[in-house]
Design a protein around this motif. Structure first.
Motif, PDB file in Angstrom:
ATOM      1  N   CYS A   1       5.472  16.918  -3.082  1.00  0.00           N
ATOM      2  CA  CYS A   1       4.842  15.642  -2.754  1.00  0.00           C
ATOM      3  C   CYS A   1       3.314  15.768  -2.720  1.00  0.00           C
ATOM      4  O   CYS A   1       2.773  16.675  -2.099  1.00  0.00           O
ATOM      5  CB  CYS A   1       5.370  15.218  -1.376  1.00  0.00           C
ATOM      6  N   SER A   2       2.611  14.844  -3.382  1.00  0.00           N
ATOM      7  CA  SER A   2       1.154  14.791  -3.271  1.00  0.00           C
ATOM      8  C   SER A   2       0.775  14.133  -1.952  1.00  0.00           C
ATOM      9  O   SER A   2       1.589  13.463  -1.309  1.00  0.00           O
ATOM     10  CB  SER A   2       0.565  13.988  -4.438  1.00  0.00           C
ATOM     11  N   GLN A   3      -0.461  14.310  -1.577  1.00  0.00           N
ATOM     12  CA  GLN A   3      -0.924  13.688  -0.329  1.00  0.00           C
ATOM     13  C   GLN A   3      -0.853  12.168  -0.434  1.00  0.00           C
ATOM     14  O   GLN A   3      -0.485  11.486   0.534  1.00  0.00           O
ATOM     15  CB  GLN A   3      -2.355  14.131  -0.014  1.00  0.00           C
ATOM     16  N   GLU A   4      -1.191  11.653  -1.593  1.00  0.00           N
ATOM     17  CA  GLU A   4      -1.149  10.195  -1.788  1.00  0.00           C
ATOM     18  C   GLU A   4       0.273   9.660  -1.609  1.00  0.00           C
ATOM     19  O   GLU A   4       0.480   8.644  -0.947  1.00  0.00           O
ATOM     20  CB  GLU A   4      -1.679   9.845  -3.180  1.00  0.00           C
ATOM     21  N   ASP A   5       1.251  10.339  -2.213  1.00  0.00           N
ATOM     22  CA  ASP A   5       2.642   9.903  -2.069  1.00  0.00           C
ATOM     23  C   ASP A   5       3.116  10.027  -0.626  1.00  0.00           C
ATOM     24  O   ASP A   5       3.837   9.168  -0.124  1.00  0.00           O
ATOM     25  CB  ASP A   5       3.552  10.732  -2.982  1.00  0.00           C
ATOM     26  N   TYR A   6       2.722  11.109   0.020  1.00  0.00           N
ATOM     27  CA  TYR A   6       3.118  11.332   1.415  1.00  0.00           C
ATOM     28  C   TYR A   6       2.609  10.215   2.308  1.00  0.00           C
ATOM     29  O   TYR A   6       3.364   9.640   3.117  1.00  0.00           O
ATOM     30  CB  TYR A   6       2.578  12.687   1.880  1.00  0.00           C
ATOM     31  N   LEU A   7       1.344   9.857   2.153  1.00  0.00           N
ATOM     32  CA  LEU A   7       0.773   8.789   2.986  1.00  0.00           C
ATOM     33  C   LEU A   7       1.375   7.434   2.614  1.00  0.00           C
ATOM     34  O   LEU A   7       1.506   6.550   3.462  1.00  0.00           O
ATOM     35  CB  LEU A   7      -0.745   8.770   2.840  1.00  0.00           C
ATOM     36  N   GLY A   8       1.757   7.278   1.331  1.00  0.00           N
ATOM     37  CA  GLY A   8       2.444   6.049   0.939  1.00  0.00           C
ATOM     38  C   GLY A   8       3.780   5.908   1.644  1.00  0.00           C
ATOM     39  O   GLY A   8       4.185   4.804   2.033  1.00  0.00           O
ATOM     40  N   MET A   9       4.480   7.027   1.826  1.00  0.00           N
ATOM     41  CA  MET A   9       5.743   7.000   2.583  1.00  0.00           C
ATOM     42  C   MET A   9       5.482   6.581   4.029  1.00  0.00           C
ATOM     43  O   MET A   9       6.220   5.769   4.604  1.00  0.00           O
ATOM     44  CB  MET A   9       6.394   8.384   2.557  1.00  0.00           C
ATOM     45  N   ILE A  10       4.430   7.147   4.613  1.00  0.00           N
ATOM     46  CA  ILE A  10       4.090   6.814   5.999  1.00  0.00           C
ATOM     47  C   ILE A  10       3.786   5.326   6.128  1.00  0.00           C
ATOM     48  O   ILE A  10       4.263   4.646   7.056  1.00  0.00           O
ATOM     49  CB  ILE A  10       2.870   7.642   6.472  1.00  0.00           C
ATOM     50  N   ASP A  11       3.000   4.780   5.196  1.00  0.00           N
ATOM     51  CA  ASP A  11       2.657   3.353   5.234  1.00  0.00           C
ATOM     52  C   ASP A  11       3.905   2.486   5.105  1.00  0.00           C
ATOM     53  O   ASP A  11       4.033   1.462   5.781  1.00  0.00           O
ATOM     54  CB  ASP A  11       1.679   3.015   4.098  1.00  0.00           C
ATOM     55  N   GLY A  12       4.828   2.894   4.209  1.00  0.00           N
ATOM     56  CA  GLY A  12       6.051   2.119   4.026  1.00  0.00           C
ATOM     57  C   GLY A  12       6.903   2.086   5.283  1.00  0.00           C
ATOM     58  O   GLY A  12       7.399   1.025   5.692  1.00  0.00           O
ATOM     59  N   TYR A  13       7.067   3.228   5.907  1.00  0.00           N
ATOM     60  CA  TYR A  13       7.837   3.292   7.149  1.00  0.00           C
ATOM     61  C   TYR A  13       7.148   2.499   8.263  1.00  0.00           C
ATOM     62  O   TYR A  13       7.795   1.773   9.031  1.00  0.00           O
ATOM     63  CB  TYR A  13       7.995   4.750   7.602  1.00  0.00           C
ATOM     64  N   ALA A  14       5.831   2.661   8.377  1.00  0.00           N
ATOM     65  CA  ALA A  14       5.087   1.990   9.443  1.00  0.00           C
ATOM     66  C   ALA A  14       5.205   0.471   9.330  1.00  0.00           C
ATOM     67  O   ALA A  14       5.397  -0.231  10.335  1.00  0.00           O
ATOM     68  CB  ALA A  14       3.621   2.417   9.401  1.00  0.00           C
ATOM     69  N   ALA A  15       5.101  -0.044   8.105  1.00  0.00           N
ATOM     70  CA  ALA A  15       5.219  -1.493   7.910  1.00  0.00           C
ATOM     71  C   ALA A  15       6.637  -1.972   8.193  1.00  0.00           C
ATOM     72  O   ALA A  15       6.833  -3.029   8.807  1.00  0.00           O
ATOM     73  CB  ALA A  15       4.816  -1.847   6.477  1.00  0.00           C
ATOM     74  N   HIS A  16       7.618  -1.214   7.754  1.00  0.00           N
ATOM     75  CA  HIS A  16       9.015  -1.627   7.927  1.00  0.00           C
ATOM     76  C   HIS A  16       9.418  -1.651   9.396  1.00  0.00           C
ATOM     77  O   HIS A  16      10.110  -2.575   9.841  1.00  0.00           O
ATOM     78  CB  HIS A  16       9.927  -0.700   7.148  1.00  0.00           C
TER      79      HIS A  16
END
Length: 288
Positions: free
Chosen positions: A228-243
């Motif tokens: 996982c790249s850092q960008e993808d990792y933070l994208g996962m965090i953003d997705g979970y946080a919004a959901h």
């Protein structure tokens, strides 16, 4: 014959019957396909154990693997609709959502109740029982994804032969209503040192390796999961946080998420989910 002799004879008959039943083992259980959407194979009883509450996440929460996600979804959708589809091997980096993706795709397609699609999990140690399971699945009224998580084989392990026959070989072949999905950290399902050892000790190295490596060839689709790249990792965090409605600023959340990943020495979908669970727990939020 006296009453005492009759009583003793009946006792002996009962004991004999009980002994025969123990030797024969438990009777095969009745499998009910309407009991659930997901099942776990129990070979000792030839039973498909219904799973009332499967452990899975929503498909839209799986980030960073968009390309393989779309391929797996389309392949599974075609199969569910009765069209030809391929067995799939999902291989690669740990914690990148291989097993989660299989379960999430199945859950999404189950939302269309017109598609009678079931997910049956077989444990790695039960691979030898595949012929018995296939007999049950062959006569089922539904279409079935047969799924094995973390599949791999070690030295002197011959159970891979059962899997080869179930996937493609044998006089009957794979039933039309069954497709096989497996996840593994190994592309060829075998450790590299095992392949190298076969090459170094065999009279004909290429033929020695061919039989084992050909197992992965039974999978029409190989879907690779990479680190996982850092960008993808933070994208996962953003997705979970919004959901889940996590509180706090995005920059602050990213800082804590990166710190969390650093302490674990890796970035992955699993690490992202573990961080979100910790964050939700601190904020007193449920993840249901």
């Amino acid at each position: 014959m006296s009453n005492d002799a009759t009583r003793e004879l009946l006792i002996e008959i009962r004991q004999l019957r009980e002994a025969l039943e123990r030797i024969a083992g438990p009777k095969p259980a009745e499998n009910d396909w309407s009991a659930a959407d997901c099942f776990v194979w129990s070979p000792a009883r030839s039973f498909l154990q219904p799973v009332a509450r499967p452990n899975r996440v929503k498909l839209e929460l799986i980030h960073g693997v968009d390309h393989v996600r779309d391929i797996l979804f389309e392949n599974t959708k075609r199969f569910a609709e009765g069209f030809p589809a391929n067995n799939v091997l999902l291989w690669g980096a740990r914690g990148m959502g291989k097993s989660s993706l299989v379960k999430a795709v199945h859950a999404r397609l189950c939302e269309d109740r017109a598609l009678a699609l079931k997910l049956v999990e077989i444990h790695r140690e039960d691979i030898n029982s595949l012929p018995s399971l296939m007999e049950i699945l062959r006569t089922s009224p539904v279409r079935v994804i047969l799924y094995c998580d973390d599949l791999s084989f070690d030295h002197d392990d011959t159970s891979y032969k059962s899997l080869k026959a179930a996937l493609d070989g044998g006089i009957e072949g794979r039933p039309d209503n069954v497709i096989f999905y497996a996840t593994s950290n190994r592309r060829h399902l075998l450790p590299r040192n095992m392949i190298e050892n076969e090459q170094s000790t065999a009279i004909n190295p290429s033929e020695a390796v061919e039989e084992k490596v050909s197992l992965s060839d039974r999978f029409g689709l190989w879907l690779g999961f990479h680190k996982c790249s850092q960008e993808d990792y933070l994208g996962m965090i953003d997705g979970y946080a919004a959901h889940f409605g996590l509180e706090g600023g995005r920059e602050d959340l990213h800082h804590r998420a990166l710190e969390w990943a650093t302490t674990r020495g890796a970035r992955s979908g699993r690490v992202a989910w573990q961080f979100v669970q910790d964050e939700a727990g601190r904020q007193g939020k449920a993840l249901g």
